[in-house]
Motif scaffolding. Structure first.
Motif, PDB file in Angstrom:
ATOM      1  N   GLU B  60       0.817  -1.212   0.000  1.00  0.00           N
ATOM      2  CA  GLU B  60       0.000   0.000   0.000  1.00  0.00           C
ATOM      3  C   GLU B  60       0.849   1.259   0.000  1.00  0.00           C
ATOM      4  OE1 GLU B  60      -3.158  -0.089   2.991  1.00  0.00           O
ATOM      5  OE2 GLU B  60      -2.929  -2.271   3.007  1.00  0.00           O
ATOM      6  N   THR B  61       2.028   1.144   0.569  1.00  0.00           N
ATOM      7  CA  THR B  61       2.960   2.277   0.547  1.00  0.00           C
ATOM      8  C   THR B  61       4.320   1.725   0.163  1.00  0.00           C
ATOM      9  OG1 THR B  61       3.660   1.994   2.828  1.00  0.00           O
ATOM     10  CG2 THR B  61       1.733   3.401   2.440  1.00  0.00           C
ATOM     11  N   LYS B 108      -0.015   6.383   0.973  1.00  0.00           N
ATOM     12  CA  LYS B 108      -1.066   5.710   0.210  1.00  0.00           C
ATOM     13  C   LYS B 108      -1.585   6.558  -0.936  1.00  0.00           C
ATOM     14  CE  LYS B 108      -2.705   2.805   3.947  1.00  0.00           C
ATOM     15  NZ  LYS B 108      -3.830   2.425   4.801  1.00  0.00           N
TER      16      LYS B 108
END
Lengths: 229, 514
Positions: B60-61, B108
């Protein structure tokens, strides 16, 4: 004596027929329609598990083939080709993150999955053909290409069944158009993929198979959440 | 010039301050020039930085790190710029701080999966810039989770063997609920201080049970995880547990019993070994084997062949005589030359024993020792009573020899000599002897052997011998046995019988004595 021989041979024939019929449908068990009697109906949970497993396997094979190609052709990883690679499926709008995927409606997500799978049907077939004709590749790679082709086909059928089931259960509305006419979903400039080189094709398919796997998991945990999520 | 302006009016004050400032600036510039002149050789544009790697812990990151080149002696700043597939324009890193020095963190909002990023880092200082090579990456490819946390070990002490339960938590930043990622785990265990790790796959479970643990050891456990098709995380912090040894002390009673029984077994074994002979006799009692009377097995084993032969000669022959002797009636053959004696002594028939007083070694015959000293005395008396006759020696004995291998068996009839009355009286047995038997007549103790001719067979058990005369000696002197014919009584020459080499008395084939 001849009677027993006949019965034994009959049993063997039946067994062989059963085995061969099983082989043709790898992974996807026959799913019954409502009318059939004596047919074991799978739950939605079970169906989802099967298609997710299938998609995971498909992505694994595509990754293997891609890394093999990387060994043979060694394209520079840091090529400044920002515009370079455009997959033919880039016209299909796909969520590119977890939140986006979660925000998307179920029907939309299902449709995206189906669109992707349909879009790869022809390119993979031709890829397999070109691999079979090129004698550079060993049989192992050629077999993988064929398997990949088959899997896309079967996975599409599986997801269609899932969608059907979901529609029956009322989880999603009947707006999923892919089931009606798959050709509608094909992108207009569908010949783009013919211009792609084999390596780029594999790269794109690796990415798309990962998308399909992730979307299916998101869908499953949203619809039938259990400990497997 | 400035001094002159000092005395000018107020508007001239400004020029005074300007003059001071100008002086300061001039000084500063001079200083700068000087330092620049001094350091002009070591200052340069910065070196080219290198992008090392990028990593996404949860898909997600992601974070990227670079390594700066030389800074060229000047304070250098670095900037990361990126371009993205399907996104127009070049953008700068949103966060230089969260991930530490020389890093860029994409949160994100700035992270997109399944799209290519093209990253470059630019180092710049007063003298110039330097740009790294572009780095292409897709977040899908750089997923590597954090190590699982909170690894706990619990020992379950069961009866047979202990088992170890391991529990852990997934890494804190991963999302396990939405199905976005599927986490798979692996753990490894090592015992004490060895370097051999044993690895186990746990699948998607966050617990695992180890059954191959033994008490009295320190076990170290580590866990790591994997997201989808990404890379394995680092191993978690080591957690160790010591399994106590108390299980071994739990049953002292059973140990005691086992030790006692072992001692008993050993003692029984020792006793058996010490008394093996009696045990052997009890278990395998000796089977009585055939024993030949009179034969001393020990003598047979130890003696030479001559002794054996002698044993056979002696032993085999006498016992039958003895026993026959005992059973027989008091019939005996009187061999005499003197007819007077015959008539006078016809009444005094006494049973005398041929010196058959042999001591048998075997147990069976020892009981029936025939030696009675008084019998001998009787004989003595008898002999003294009969003055006509010489006192016969009590040491003469009759040897019997069974010559089994004799080819030329003279099938003649033989009689056993029962008694020697005098030197010319022989008592023969009534019973007939086997034809193959020979009668060996021999006198002991310096008494030269002496052969007499049979003069007359009186009855079926009385043989009268011829008295020898020296002049009548016309016998052939053959060998040692026939010596000293002259020493004895004369014989009638015409009664000379043929004497064989073996010293036997051959009787004329006569009708059976019985």
């Amino acid at each position: 004596m001849p009677g027993t021989i006949r019965s034994v041979s009959l049993v063997w024939v039946v067994l062989l027929v059963c085995l061969s019929s099983r082989r043709t449908s790898v992974g996807a068990a026959p799913i019954c329609t409502n009318g059939q009697v004596g047919c074991h109906v799978l739950s939605l949970d079970n169906l989802f598990d099967r298609v997710i497993q299938h998609s995971a396997r498909m992505h694994g094979i595509s990754s293997d083939l891609h890394s093999e190609f990387e060994q043979y052709f060694l394209p520079s990883k840091n090529q400044i080709g920002r515009v370079g690679r455009i997959c033919h499926t880039s016209t299909i709008i796909t969520p590119n993150g977890k939140e986006n995927a979660q925000r998307m409606a179920r029907e939309q997500l299902t449709e995206v999955i189906l669109k992707l799978l349909i879009a790869w049907r022809d390119p993979l077939w031709h890829f397999h053909q070109s691999m079979a004709h090129h004698h550079d590749f060993n049989n192992f790679s050629s077999n993988k290409a064929l398997e990949m082709n088959d899997m896309v086909h079967e996975l599409r059928q599986g997801v269609e069944k899932v969608a059907e089931k979901m529609q029956v259960l009322g989880i999603i509305s009947n707006s999923v158009t892919s089931l009606a006419s798959p050709e509608v979903l094909l992108p207009s400039d569908s010949a783009d993929w013919r211009l792609m080189k084999d390596y780029d094709l594999l790269y794109c398919f690796r990415r798309d198979s990962n998308k399909v796997q992730n979307y299916l998991k998101i869908l499953k945990c949203r619809i039938v959440p259990n400990h497997g999520c | 010039m400035c001094q002159h302006q000092f005395y000018v009016a107020k508007p001239a004050l400004k020029s005074v301050t300007v003059c001071a400032r100008m002086r300061r600036d001039l000084r500063g510039a001079l200083l700068l020039l000087l330092t620049a002149a001094v350091q002009s050789s070591s200052m340069s544009a910065p070196g080219k930085p290198v992008l090392l790697s990028c990593r996404s812990p949860e898909k997600e990151t992601f974070t990227c790190w670079w390594e700066p080149g030389s800074d060229g002696g000047l304070p250098t700043t670095h900037h990361l710029y990126y371009e993205r597939e399907r996104l127009e324009g070049t953008y700068e890193c949103p966060d230089y701080l969260s991930a530490g020095r020389n890093s860029c963190f994409f949160d994100k909002n700035h992270t997109s999966i399944w799209v290519d990023y093209y990253l470059t880092v630019m180092a710049s200082n007063a003298l110039g810039n330097a740009t790294s090579d572009p780095f292409k990456m897709d977040v899908m490819e750089i997923v590597k989770p954090d190590a699982p946390g909170n690894v706990t070990l619990r020992v379950e002490e069961r009866e047979a063997s202990p088992c170890l339960h391991v529990r852990w938590m997934p890494p804190s930043n991963t999302d396990t609920k939405s199905g976005w990622v599927t986490i798979k785990y692996e753990l490894r265990v090592k015992k004490d201080n060895s370097n051999n790790w044993k690895e186990y796959t746990s699948g998607t479970q966050t617990h695992f049970s180890l059954y191959s643990v033994s008490p009295g050891g320190v076990y170290t456990v580590q866990v790591r995880c994997l997201l989808d098709h990404g890379s394995w995380s680092e191993w978690s912090n080591t957690t160790f547990v010591k399994i106590s040894n108390y299980l071994q002390n739990e049953r002292p009673l059973s140990m005691l019993i086992s030790i006692l029984s072992a001692i008993l077994f050993i003692m029984a074994g020792l006793i058996l070994i010490a008394k093996r002979k009696s045990v052997k006799q009890w278990v395998l009692p000796p089977v009585p084997g055939p024993k030949i009377r009179g034969i001393n097995s020990q003598l047979l084993q130890s003696g030479g062949s001559d002794d054996v032969g002698n044993v056979l000669i002696i032993k085999q022959s006498f016992p039958p005589i003895y026993f026959v002797w005992e059973d027989q009636m008091e019939d005996y053959l009187i061999v005499t030359e003197n007819e007077d004696w015959l008539s006078s002594n016809s009444q005094k028939r006494k049973k005398s024993l041929i010196p058959a007083c042999f001591h048998f070694d075997s147990e069976i015959h020892s009981k029936e020792s025939p030696c009675h000293q008084n019998d001998w005395e009787k004989d003595e008396e008898i002999s003294q009573v009969d003055n006509n006759n010489k006192p016969f020696t009590n040491t003469g004995y009759v040897d019997f020899q069974r010559n089994v291998e004799n080819v030329d068996v003279k099938h003649v009839d033989y009689s056993r000599v029962k008694e020697v009355k005098s030197d010319n009286i022989i008592f023969l047995e009534k019973e007939k002897v086997q034809s193959s038997g020979y009668i060996h007549f021999q006198r002991q103790e310096g008494i030269p052997e002496d052969y007499s001719r049979v003069k007359e067979v009186e009855s079926d058990h009385l043989v009268v011998l011829q008295k020898q005369n020296a002049a009548d000696l016309s016998c052939k002197d053959e060998g040692n046995h026939y010596t000293d014919c002259a020493l004895h009584k004369p014989r009638k020459p015409h009664v000379c019988t043929e004497l064989s080499d073996s010293g036997y008395v051959d009787t004329i084939p006569a009708p059976p004595l019985m």
